[in-house]
Design an enzyme around this catalytic site. Sequence first.
Site, PDB file in Angstrom:
ATOM      1  N   ASP A  97       4.440   0.673   3.161  1.00  0.00           N
ATOM      2  CA  ASP A  97       5.641   0.576   2.337  1.00  0.00           C
ATOM      3  C   ASP A  97       6.643  -0.393   2.954  1.00  0.00           C
ATOM      4  O   ASP A  97       7.193  -1.253   2.267  1.00  0.00           O
ATOM      5  CB  ASP A  97       6.266   1.964   2.097  1.00  0.00           C
ATOM      6  CG  ASP A  97       6.479   2.764   3.383  1.00  0.00           C
ATOM      7  OD1 ASP A  97       6.117   2.287   4.485  1.00  0.00           O
ATOM      8  OD2 ASP A  97       7.004   3.891   3.289  1.00  0.00           O
ATOM      9  N   ASP A 100       9.490  -2.258   9.606  1.00  0.00           N
ATOM     10  CA  ASP A 100      10.799  -2.022  10.206  1.00  0.00           C
ATOM     11  C   ASP A 100      10.755  -2.598  11.622  1.00  0.00           C
ATOM     12  O   ASP A 100      10.950  -3.800  11.814  1.00  0.00           O
ATOM     13  CB  ASP A 100      11.047  -0.508  10.157  1.00  0.00           C
ATOM     14  CG  ASP A 100      12.450  -0.101  10.543  1.00  0.00           C
ATOM     15  OD1 ASP A 100      13.404  -0.658   9.985  1.00  0.00           O
ATOM     16  OD2 ASP A 100      12.595   0.784  11.404  1.00  0.00           O
ATOM     17  N   GLY A 102       8.111  -3.011  13.199  1.00  0.00           N
ATOM     18  CA  GLY A 102       6.854  -3.758  13.215  1.00  0.00           C
ATOM     19  C   GLY A 102       5.741  -3.026  13.933  1.00  0.00           C
ATOM     20  O   GLY A 102       4.572  -3.425  13.860  1.00  0.00           O
ATOM     21  N   THR A 104       4.246  -0.085  13.503  1.00  0.00           N
ATOM     22  CA  THR A 104       3.220   0.645  12.746  1.00  0.00           C
ATOM     23  C   THR A 104       2.110  -0.298  12.268  1.00  0.00           C
ATOM     24  O   THR A 104       0.927  -0.068  12.547  1.00  0.00           O
ATOM     25  CB  THR A 104       3.850   1.379  11.546  1.00  0.00           C
ATOM     26  OG1 THR A 104       4.845   2.272  12.031  1.00  0.00           O
ATOM     27  CG2 THR A 104       2.802   2.158  10.778  1.00  0.00           C
ATOM     28  N   LEU A 105       2.497  -1.360  11.560  1.00  0.00           N
ATOM     29  CA  LEU A 105       1.460  -2.270  11.046  1.00  0.00           C
ATOM     30  C   LEU A 105       0.760  -3.009  12.180  1.00  0.00           C
ATOM     31  O   LEU A 105      -0.438  -3.261  12.113  1.00  0.00           O
ATOM     32  CB  LEU A 105       2.069  -3.255  10.043  1.00  0.00           C
ATOM     33  CG  LEU A 105       2.033  -2.788   8.581  1.00  0.00           C
ATOM     34  CD1 LEU A 105       2.792  -3.761   7.688  1.00  0.00           C
ATOM     35  CD2 LEU A 105       0.598  -2.628   8.072  1.00  0.00           C
ATOM     36  N   LYS A 128      12.142  -5.489   6.684  1.00  0.00           N
ATOM     37  CA  LYS A 128      13.494  -5.461   7.261  1.00  0.00           C
ATOM     38  C   LYS A 128      13.466  -6.272   8.549  1.00  0.00           C
ATOM     39  O   LYS A 128      13.432  -5.716   9.655  1.00  0.00           O
ATOM     40  CB  LYS A 128      13.881  -4.020   7.624  1.00  0.00           C
ATOM     41  CG  LYS A 128      13.948  -3.030   6.497  1.00  0.00           C
ATOM     42  CD  LYS A 128      14.565  -1.754   7.078  1.00  0.00           C
ATOM     43  CE  LYS A 128      14.353  -0.546   6.242  1.00  0.00           C
ATOM     44  NZ  LYS A 128      14.878   0.663   6.910  1.00  0.00           N
ATOM     45  N   ARG A 162      10.365  10.676  -2.709  1.00  0.00           N
ATOM     46  CA  ARG A 162       9.178   9.832  -2.955  1.00  0.00           C
ATOM     47  C   ARG A 162       8.925   9.646  -4.448  1.00  0.00           C
ATOM     48  O   ARG A 162       8.316   8.675  -4.865  1.00  0.00           O
ATOM     49  CB  ARG A 162       7.927  10.463  -2.326  1.00  0.00           C
ATOM     50  CG  ARG A 162       7.929  10.500  -0.802  1.00  0.00           C
ATOM     51  CD  ARG A 162       6.511  10.779  -0.311  1.00  0.00           C
ATOM     52  NE  ARG A 162       6.464  11.283   1.052  1.00  0.00           N
ATOM     53  CZ  ARG A 162       6.453  10.498   2.139  1.00  0.00           C
ATOM     54  NH1 ARG A 162       6.511   9.190   2.008  1.00  0.00           N
ATOM     55  NH2 ARG A 162       6.391  11.030   3.347  1.00  0.00           N
TER      56      ARG A 162
HETATM   57  P1  IMP Z   1       7.928   0.487  11.914  1.00  0.00           P
HETATM   58  O1  IMP Z   1       6.762   0.976  12.693  1.00  0.00           O
HETATM   59  O2  IMP Z   1       9.208   0.672  12.647  1.00  0.00           O
HETATM   60  O3  IMP Z   1       7.751  -0.892  11.372  1.00  0.00           O
HETATM   61  O4  IMP Z   1       8.123   1.468  10.737  1.00  0.00           O
HETATM   62  C1  IMP Z   1       7.418   1.443   9.599  1.00  0.00           C
HETATM   63  C2  IMP Z   1       7.459   2.824   8.976  1.00  0.00           C
HETATM   64  O5  IMP Z   1       8.769   3.404   9.092  1.00  0.00           O
HETATM   65  C3  IMP Z   1       7.168   2.712   7.527  1.00  0.00           C
HETATM   66  O6  IMP Z   1       5.832   3.100   7.316  1.00  0.00           O
HETATM   67  C4  IMP Z   1       8.112   3.678   6.893  1.00  0.00           C
HETATM   68  O7  IMP Z   1       7.422   4.867   6.601  1.00  0.00           O
HETATM   69  C5  IMP Z   1       9.149   4.007   7.895  1.00  0.00           C
HETATM   70  N1  IMP Z   1      10.448   3.465   7.495  1.00  0.00           N
HETATM   71  C6  IMP Z   1      11.085   2.361   7.971  1.00  0.00           C
HETATM   72  N2  IMP Z   1      12.225   2.121   7.322  1.00  0.00           N
HETATM   73  C7  IMP Z   1      12.334   3.088   6.396  1.00  0.00           C
HETATM   74  C8  IMP Z   1      13.306   3.353   5.356  1.00  0.00           C
HETATM   75  O8  IMP Z   1      14.286   2.636   5.137  1.00  0.00           O
HETATM   76  N3  IMP Z   1      13.048   4.448   4.579  1.00  0.00           N
HETATM   77  C9  IMP Z   1      11.972   5.251   4.770  1.00  0.00           C
HETATM   78  N4  IMP Z   1      11.040   5.029   5.696  1.00  0.00           N
HETATM   79  C10 IMP Z   1      11.211   3.952   6.503  1.00  0.00           C
HETATM   80 MG    MG Z   2       5.339   5.113   6.675  1.00  0.00          MG
END
Ligand code: IMP
Ligand code: MG
Length: 171
Positions: A97, A100, A102, A104-105, A128, A162
Amino acid sequence: MVSKLFDETEIARRVEELAREIAVAVAGDFAIVGLLTGSFVFVADLIRVLDRAGLAPRIEFMKLSSYGHGKESSGAPRLIGGAPEDVAGRRFLLVDDIVDTGRTLDYAKSLLAGKGAARVWTCALVDKPSRRKIDFAADFVGFTVDDVFIVGYGIDYAENYRHLPYIGIID
Ligand code: IMP
Ligand code: MG
């Protein structure tokens, strides 16, 4: 309170454009791996537009540990369910989705690469960039937003919202 950011029509239009980009770049045989739970609505819409573009990916999901119930990421992601089997030599499009920090991906990508995937593309509906903690860029991005917390279209805050058909900012 949730204020609308992208309505259903804007999302549908952008998902169509993304599918066309993907169809050009990822032609041929590939599998989609959606990251649960936030990507489930996006994946459901994306695959039906991809079908119209002539693509027939297999669909799988995997679940990584994530946010818990706050708005800040809880550090290092790890796999908690549904790793795809039979990865070696196959091509994948990872779908989430939001990008943020980075992490997770990036983690999901290295997981598939570590199992011998031939190629891994990444796709996020929302990016973001100002929140990035590591050097990571998704190959396909739907919308770019500032440092706001969003919900809807599969995206949650503490497992709520959701179901919203649009994407909104929650404060
Ligand atoms: P990252 O690992 O920080 O890039 O986070 C990615 C995960 O954080 C995504 O799969 C989202 O589920 C969650 N996430 C990041 N920003 C938001 C937000 O604004 N709303 C809800 N979930 C978020
Ligand atoms: Mg997520």
